[in-house]
Design a protein around this motif. Structure first.
Motif: not given
Lengths: 197, 94
Positions: A26-28, A30-31, A153
Motif C-alpha cells: 500500500l505505501d509504495p 500510494y506514493n 522503488e
C-alpha cells in the motif's frame, strides 16, 4: 494457478490471503499513485481501484511472486486507461500545499505523528527534497514514471519492462532521457551546490 | 612527464565513425548506477574511468542525480482511512 486452487478457499481465507500478500504494498503504491496524479484524492481513488481490480483477478496471482510489480502494473494501466482522462489536469502541483499539510498540527492524533516530526527536523534536507520534487513533477509523466520506479522503488529494468509493457531497450532509453531532463531542471540548483554541469 | 589521464586519446577514437570508448562508457552509465551492468561491463567501465577524468566525473554526476531522488524525495503519508476502505470494499465484493 497454485497448488491450492482458489476455489477451495472460503471468502474469509481468500480475503486474509489477499490482505497479507497485497496490502503491504500500500505505501509504495500510494506514493506511486501520488507521483503520477500529483493529487491526493486522485491517488486515493487510483489505489482503491487498483486493489479492487487486483481482488477480481486474485486467482491469477501466483502466491509468492512479485506482488509489488503486479500491483504497480495494474495501477499504471488503470492510470493510462481511465484515470488520465478524468483526473484533474496534473500539469502543476503546488508542493507547498503538501508541505503545509504534513507540517500542520491537524494530523497529530491520527497516527502520523512520528513521521511528520521526522519530516520537519532537517530543513536543509527539506529544501533539497522540495527542489527534487518540483523538478520531477515538471517532467512528462512517462519520464517521471521511470525515475520513480527505478530510483525510488528500486525496480530492476526487467520488472520495469513488465510493469510498463515496453521492451527493456525502451526502458533504458526512456530512463536515460528522463535523467537528462531531470538533470537539466536541477542544473540551477546543482550549480549552487558547486556541482558544475 | 607523461600525462596520467588519457581522455584526449579516448575521444579521438570516434574519428573513423565508430563509437569512441567514451561514448560506450556513456551508454553504460545508467546500467552501472542501477546495478544492471554485467561483470564484463563493470570491469570495462571501471578500468576506463580510472584513467579518464571526464567519464569519471560523468559517473559521479549520475550517481549524485540518482541519490537526489532516492535520498531526498519525500514520501507521502498514506491516509489512515485508505487501508480500511480497501478492506471494507473487498469484504463487500462477492
Amino acid at each position: 494457478m497454485s497448488e491450492q486452487t482458489g476455489k477451495q478457499l472460503s471468502k474469509e481465507e481468500k480475503d486474509a490471503r489477499f490482505e497479507a500478500e497485497l496490502l503491504p504494498v500500500l505505501d509504495p503504491l500510494y506514493n506511486f499513485a501520488y507521483r503520477l496524479t500529483l493529487d491526493e484524492d486522485d491517488a486515493n481513488d487510483l489505489v482503491q481501484e487498483t486493489y479492487l481490480k487486483a481482488y477480481r483477478f486474485f486467482d491469477y496471482f501466483e502466491q509468492g511472486t512479485n506482488a509489488k510489480a503486479w500491483l504497480f502494473r495494474i495501477l499504471k494501466n488503470s492510470f493510462i486507461n481511465e484515470f488520465r482522462k478524468k483526473s484533474k489536469q496534473p500539469a502543476k502541483v503546488d508542493y507547498s500545499e503538501v508541505e503545509g499539510y504534513y507540517n500542520s498540527d491537524d494530523v497529530e492524533g491520527e497516527g502520523g505523528v512520528a513521521t511528520t516530526t521526522d519530516m520537519r527536523t532537517e530543513s536543509v534536507q527539506d529544501l533539497i527534497g522540495d527542489e527534487v520534487a518540483s523538478a520531477l513533477n515538471a517532467l512528462p509523466v512517462d519520464f517521471r514514471t521511470v525515475i520513480i520506479l527505478c530510483d525510488l522503488e528500486g525496480f530492476t529494468y526487467e520488472e520495469m519492462a513488465k510493469i510498463l509493457d515496453i521492451p527493456i531497450g525502451t526502458v533504458r532509453s526512456r530512463l536515460h532521457r528522463a535523467r537528462n531532463s531531470l538533470k537539466e531542471k536541477l542544473e540551477k540548483y546543482a550549480k549552487s551546490m558547486g556541482y558544475n554541469s | 612527464m607523461e600525462s596520467k589521464f588519457t581522455e584526449a586519446a579516448h575521444q579521438k577514437l570516434s574519428e573513423d565513425g565508430h563509437e569512441s570508448e567514451c561514448d560506450k562508457i556513456a551508454h553504460l552509465l545508467d546500467l552501472m548506477i542501477d546495478g544492471e551492468a554485467s561483470t564484463e561491463e563493470q570491469s570495462y567501465f571501471n578500468t576506463h574511468i580510472e584513467e579518464c577524468v571526464p567519464c569519471f566525473e560523468s559517473h559521479q554526476k549520475q550517481k549524485l542525480l540518482k541519490g537526489l531522488v532516492s535520498g531526498h524525495l519525500k514520501r507521502v503519508i498514506v491516509p489512515e482511512s485508505l487501508a480500511l476502505s480497501i478492506k471494507a470494499r473487498i469484504q463487500e465484493t462477492v
